[in-house]
Scaffold this motif. Structure first.
Motif, PDB file in Angstrom:
ATOM      1  N   SER A 234       0.908  -1.241   0.063  1.00  0.00           N
ATOM      2  CA  SER A 234      -0.092   0.032  -0.038  1.00  0.00           C
ATOM      3  C   SER A 234       0.838   1.036   0.068  1.00  0.00           C
ATOM      4  O   SER A 234       1.799   1.151   0.882  1.00  0.00           O
ATOM      5  CB  SER A 234      -0.978  -0.079   1.255  1.00  0.00           C
ATOM      6  OG  SER A 234      -1.846  -1.117   1.131  1.00  0.00           O
ATOM      7  N   SER A 235       0.713   2.266  -0.964  1.00  0.00           N
ATOM      8  CA  SER A 235       1.419   3.413  -1.134  1.00  0.00           C
ATOM      9  C   SER A 235       0.410   4.484  -1.436  1.00  0.00           C
ATOM     10  O   SER A 235      -0.533   4.238  -2.187  1.00  0.00           O
ATOM     11  CB  SER A 235       2.511   3.163  -1.875  1.00  0.00           C
ATOM     12  OG  SER A 235       1.993   3.044  -3.297  1.00  0.00           O
ATOM     13  N   PHE A 236       1.309   5.718  -1.290  1.00  0.00           N
ATOM     14  CA  PHE A 236       0.391   6.839  -1.964  1.00  0.00           C
ATOM     15  C   PHE A 236       1.580   7.795  -2.310  1.00  0.00           C
ATOM     16  O   PHE A 236       2.481   8.196  -1.855  1.00  0.00           O
ATOM     17  CB  PHE A 236      -0.329   7.663  -0.536  1.00  0.00           C
ATOM     18  CG  PHE A 236      -1.538   8.499  -0.990  1.00  0.00           C
ATOM     19  CD1 PHE A 236      -1.446   9.459  -2.165  1.00  0.00           C
ATOM     20  CD2 PHE A 236      -2.786   8.136  -0.514  1.00  0.00           C
ATOM     21  CE1 PHE A 236      -2.658  10.274  -2.322  1.00  0.00           C
ATOM     22  CE2 PHE A 236      -3.894   8.986  -0.667  1.00  0.00           C
ATOM     23  CZ  PHE A 236      -3.923   9.895  -1.736  1.00  0.00           C
ATOM     24  N   THR A 237       1.491   8.104  -3.536  1.00  0.00           N
ATOM     25  CA  THR A 237       2.264   8.989  -4.231  1.00  0.00           C
ATOM     26  C   THR A 237       1.772  10.319  -4.696  1.00  0.00           C
ATOM     27  O   THR A 237       0.648  10.321  -5.221  1.00  0.00           O
ATOM     28  CB  THR A 237       3.148   8.370  -5.805  1.00  0.00           C
ATOM     29  OG1 THR A 237       3.642   6.955  -5.282  1.00  0.00           O
ATOM     30  CG2 THR A 237       3.706   9.263  -6.411  1.00  0.00           C
ATOM     31  N   ILE A 238       2.492  11.169  -4.181  1.00  0.00           N
ATOM     32  CA  ILE A 238       1.976  12.752  -4.477  1.00  0.00           C
ATOM     33  C   ILE A 238       2.941  13.123  -5.569  1.00  0.00           C
ATOM     34  O   ILE A 238       4.012  13.771  -5.278  1.00  0.00           O
ATOM     35  CB  ILE A 238       1.937  13.740  -3.153  1.00  0.00           C
ATOM     36  CG1 ILE A 238       1.035  12.831  -2.336  1.00  0.00           C
ATOM     37  CG2 ILE A 238       1.531  15.087  -3.628  1.00  0.00           C
ATOM     38  CD1 ILE A 238       0.942  13.609  -0.934  1.00  0.00           C
ATOM     39  N   GLY A 239       2.466  13.356  -6.814  1.00  0.00           N
ATOM     40  CA  GLY A 239       3.360  14.071  -7.866  1.00  0.00           C
ATOM     41  C   GLY A 239       2.824  15.283  -8.513  1.00  0.00           C
ATOM     42  O   GLY A 239       2.990  15.377  -9.836  1.00  0.00           O
ATOM     43  N   SER A 240       1.778  15.909  -7.879  1.00  0.00           N
ATOM     44  CA  SER A 240       1.174  17.079  -8.363  1.00  0.00           C
ATOM     45  C   SER A 240       2.213  18.303  -8.476  1.00  0.00           C
ATOM     46  O   SER A 240       3.139  17.980  -8.008  1.00  0.00           O
ATOM     47  CB  SER A 240       0.133  17.663  -7.362  1.00  0.00           C
ATOM     48  OG  SER A 240      -0.878  16.582  -7.198  1.00  0.00           O
TER      49      SER A 240
END
Length: 289
Positions: A234-240
């Motif tokens: 489980s991961s969350f990537t913030i590339g905004s």
């Protein structure tokens, strides 16, 4: 059109259709054309699908001042296939089927939508029922083309191996309210506009969630962005393009948060707990909080 049969209408001008029936498995009535005068909801009223038949709307339906009942059929389907519904109300909205790219402009729903693998563009003034459930299958997308606050609703990416997309167009802001909820293995908050999160967003089913907003993302004071690795992966990537955090960003139980926005700032909390990992790789740092 009877079992396995197909009937296609493609006039330049629609009036009332008269009695039109798709009866039996595989039977389809295709409603195309109407480039000069669109089909109206009143004109569609005598069309029906039964016993596995399908009414396939493939043009514009003028629903202004009217109510479209998406489930008036006995075992049949109303399909939007490259269609536009303009104005008015839609009841039993969760019964609509979709293929290809469709549009709902200035429409009020009594519930949510099940997109499957299709795209539905939401434009103008939009409303949905309280607690409305929206779902997207493999690469299905709900795309807002106007500013909107998505609240008192849920979005479920149903595929176990492909992404479900919640998008917004360039120059618009999509705000996720405190009453918004999302679930799924792979969820993309993706688009050319900007995103403001006030909801609790938790990646916890072993897949990757993403912010990839072209005009930046903000996690508001009430917002939670979390990767919970109780289910491995489980991961969350913030590339905004940019990311400002006034709320909480956390990785727990082996989950991973990756922040690679060009610009990073904020006064909120960012933390890695109980085996979680938090990685920063922006081009430009501001205050981290």
């Amino acid at each position: 059109a009877l079992t396995g049969g197909s009937l296609t209408f493609s006039p330049a001008n629609y009036g009332a259709l008269g009695t039109v029936l798709a009866d039996g498995a595989g039977s389809v009535v295709h409603l195309q054309g109407g480039g000069t005068t669109s089909l109206t909801t009143a004109g569609l009223a005598s069309a029906s699908a039964t016993n596995g038949g399908t009414i396939s709307l493939e043009s514009t339906l003028n629903n202004t001042g009217a109510t479209l009942n998406a489930a008036p059929y006995a075992g049949g389907t109303l399909l939007l296939k490259g269609a536009t519904v303009s104005g008015g109300n839609v009841t039993s909205s969760g019964s609509l089927d979709f293929q290809n790219s469709n549009a709902l402009n200035n429409v009020s729903l009594d519930g949510g939508l099940s997109l499957g693998t299709a795209t539905v563009n939401i434009g103008g003034t939009f409303a949905h029922g309280a607690g409305a459930a929206f779902s997207a299958g493999a690469n299905g997308a709900l795309n807002f083309t106007s500013n909107y606050t998505f609240d008192n609703a849920s979005f479920n990416a149903t595929s176990a191996s492909s992404n479900g997309f919640l998008n917004n167009a360039s120059g618009t802001t999509l705000t996720l309210g405190t009453g918004f909820d999302a679930t799924g293995v792979d969820v993309y908050f993706n688009g050319s506009g900007s995103l403001v999160n006030n909801a609790s967003l938790v990646s916890k089913l072993g897949g990757g969630w993403y912010f990839e907003d072209g005009q930046g993302a903000t996690n508001g004071a009430a917002g939670l962005i979390e990767a919970d690795g109780t289910v491995s992966g489980s991961s969350f990537t913030i590339g905004s393009a940019s990311f400002a955090n006034a709320g909480t960003v956390e990785a727990v139980h082996g989950g991973a948060i990756n922040i690679g926005s060009t610009s990073l700032s904020g006064t909120g909390t960012m933390e890695a707990l109980t085996g979680g990992s938090l990685t920063f790789s922006p081009a430009n740092y501001g205050a981290l909080g």
